[in-house]
Design a protein around this motif. Sequence first.
Motif, PDB file in Angstrom:
ATOM      1  N   MET A 269      26.238   2.862  16.068  1.00 28.29           N
ATOM      2  CA  MET A 269      25.976   2.859  17.505  1.00 28.29           C
ATOM      3  C   MET A 269      27.243   3.212  18.274  1.00 28.29           C
ATOM      4  SD  MET A 269      24.596  -0.253  19.936  1.00 28.29           S
ATOM      5  CE  MET A 269      23.010  -0.298  19.084  1.00 28.29           C
ATOM      6  N   THR A 270      27.132   4.137  19.220  1.00 29.07           N
ATOM      7  CA  THR A 270      28.291   4.549  20.002  1.00 29.07           C
ATOM      8  C   THR A 270      28.648   3.477  21.025  1.00 29.07           C
ATOM      9  OG1 THR A 270      26.961   5.667  21.680  1.00 29.07           O
ATOM     10  CG2 THR A 270      27.615   6.966  19.746  1.00 29.07           C
ATOM     11  N   GLN A 271      29.909   3.504  21.481  1.00 29.31           N
ATOM     12  CA  GLN A 271      30.342   2.526  22.474  1.00 29.31           C
ATOM     13  C   GLN A 271      29.580   2.692  23.781  1.00 29.31           C
ATOM     14  OE1 GLN A 271      34.197   2.855  24.549  1.00 29.31           O
ATOM     15  NE2 GLN A 271      34.678   0.815  23.758  1.00 29.31           N
ATOM     16  N   ARG A 272      29.305   3.955  24.159  1.00 36.08           N
ATOM     17  CA  ARG A 272      28.587   4.188  25.416  1.00 36.08           C
ATOM     18  C   ARG A 272      27.194   3.572  25.372  1.00 36.08           C
ATOM     19  NH1 ARG A 272      28.331  10.220  27.707  1.00 36.08           N
ATOM     20  NH2 ARG A 272      30.567   9.746  27.822  1.00 36.08           N
ATOM     21  N   LYS A 273      26.497   3.747  24.247  1.00 39.46           N
ATOM     22  CA  LYS A 273      25.148   3.195  24.123  1.00 39.46           C
ATOM     23  C   LYS A 273      25.190   1.670  24.129  1.00 39.46           C
ATOM     24  CE  LYS A 273      20.983   3.470  21.266  1.00 39.46           C
ATOM     25  NZ  LYS A 273      20.376   4.078  20.043  1.00 39.46           N
ATOM     26  N   ALA A 274      26.163   1.104  23.419  1.00 41.40           N
ATOM     27  CA  ALA A 274      26.282  -0.358  23.377  1.00 41.40           C
ATOM     28  C   ALA A 274      26.618  -0.921  24.749  1.00 41.40           C
ATOM     29  CB  ALA A 274      27.348  -0.756  22.363  1.00 41.40           C
ATOM     30  N   THR A 275      27.467  -0.215  25.490  1.00 40.78           N
ATOM     31  CA  THR A 275      27.803  -0.654  26.847  1.00 40.78           C
ATOM     32  C   THR A 275      26.576  -0.618  27.749  1.00 40.78           C
ATOM     33  OG1 THR A 275      30.061   0.195  26.581  1.00 40.78           O
ATOM     34  CG2 THR A 275      29.305  -0.236  28.823  1.00 40.78           C
ATOM     35  N   LEU A 276      25.768   0.431  27.615  1.00 38.41           N
ATOM     36  CA  LEU A 276      24.539   0.541  28.401  1.00 38.41           C
ATOM     37  C   LEU A 276      23.599  -0.620  28.085  1.00 38.41           C
ATOM     38  CD1 LEU A 276      22.719   2.071  30.351  1.00 38.41           C
ATOM     39  CD2 LEU A 276      21.915   3.449  28.408  1.00 38.41           C
TER      40      LEU A 276
END
Length: 298
Positions: A1-8
């Motif tokens: 999982m990418t950081q951007r997706k996890a942040t979202l």
Amino acid sequence: MTQRKATLIGLIAIVLWSSIIGLIRGVSESLGATGGAALIYSVASVLLLFTVGFPRLRKFPRPYLVWGSLLFVSYELCLALSIGYANTSRQAIEVGMVNYLWPAFTILAAIAFNKQRANLMIVPGILLSILGICWVLGGEQGLDAAGMLANLQDNPLSYGLAFAGAVIWAAYCMVTARLAGGKNGITLFFMLTALVLWGKYLVSGEAAMTFSYPALIYLLMAACAMGFGYAAWNVGLLHGNVALLTGASYFIPIFSAASSALLLRTPLGLSFWEGAGMVCAGSILCWFATRARRSPAG
């Protein structure tokens, strides 16, 4: 999982949590303060079983199981019942705002017990948060001691539970940081909360619950906001941009008031929004006060 997706995903948790006050109130109006809360935590426990899973208790530090369970259950009882016992929808929103003193209290606890360093900005931060609550409780007049006192006297139980909840959650955060060892006991804690609420419902003699389609919709939405909110936040903390998520979380009081006003169809005056803004600003000042100063280059 990418950081951007996890942040979202973590930001979605903030949106879900912001709706909790209005949803709990919506459930309690149809199903009762205690019975409605018991159903919310029961359904949320089932959702957490499928998303987070049940923890392996043998791997948990025993002190955390004891103190973590006690503090978490106590906080959730204070939160749910303070909203359910409110006399009006407006009062439920005000009670929810009192609960949002917990960020400032958590930072104070970190300074007192975890030797967290802070500068003098902590003082105006705490004072501004408290002033914001006083502003909210003063009604349309803003900072009004007589209006605030009348508000508190109208329902001391709800306001007292909300304030106690803010203190208890600060203690839970400290206990989790020191004793949890990275373990996540949220599913167990939700189950224990549901059991305690059912026990209270059985002995309290509360009126029988009246089910309807709107009540069931509110129930499902509240359980999803609770269960999926915690699950999404966990993903955000583990894999996302923690600094961004932390900053966004300090605006939950404003998001929560807006969501609750919409769900409960309760208009809020300018003075309320001024007070909510003060609570957010005070929490942000407290956060800045604890940021370590960078050493100048040699």
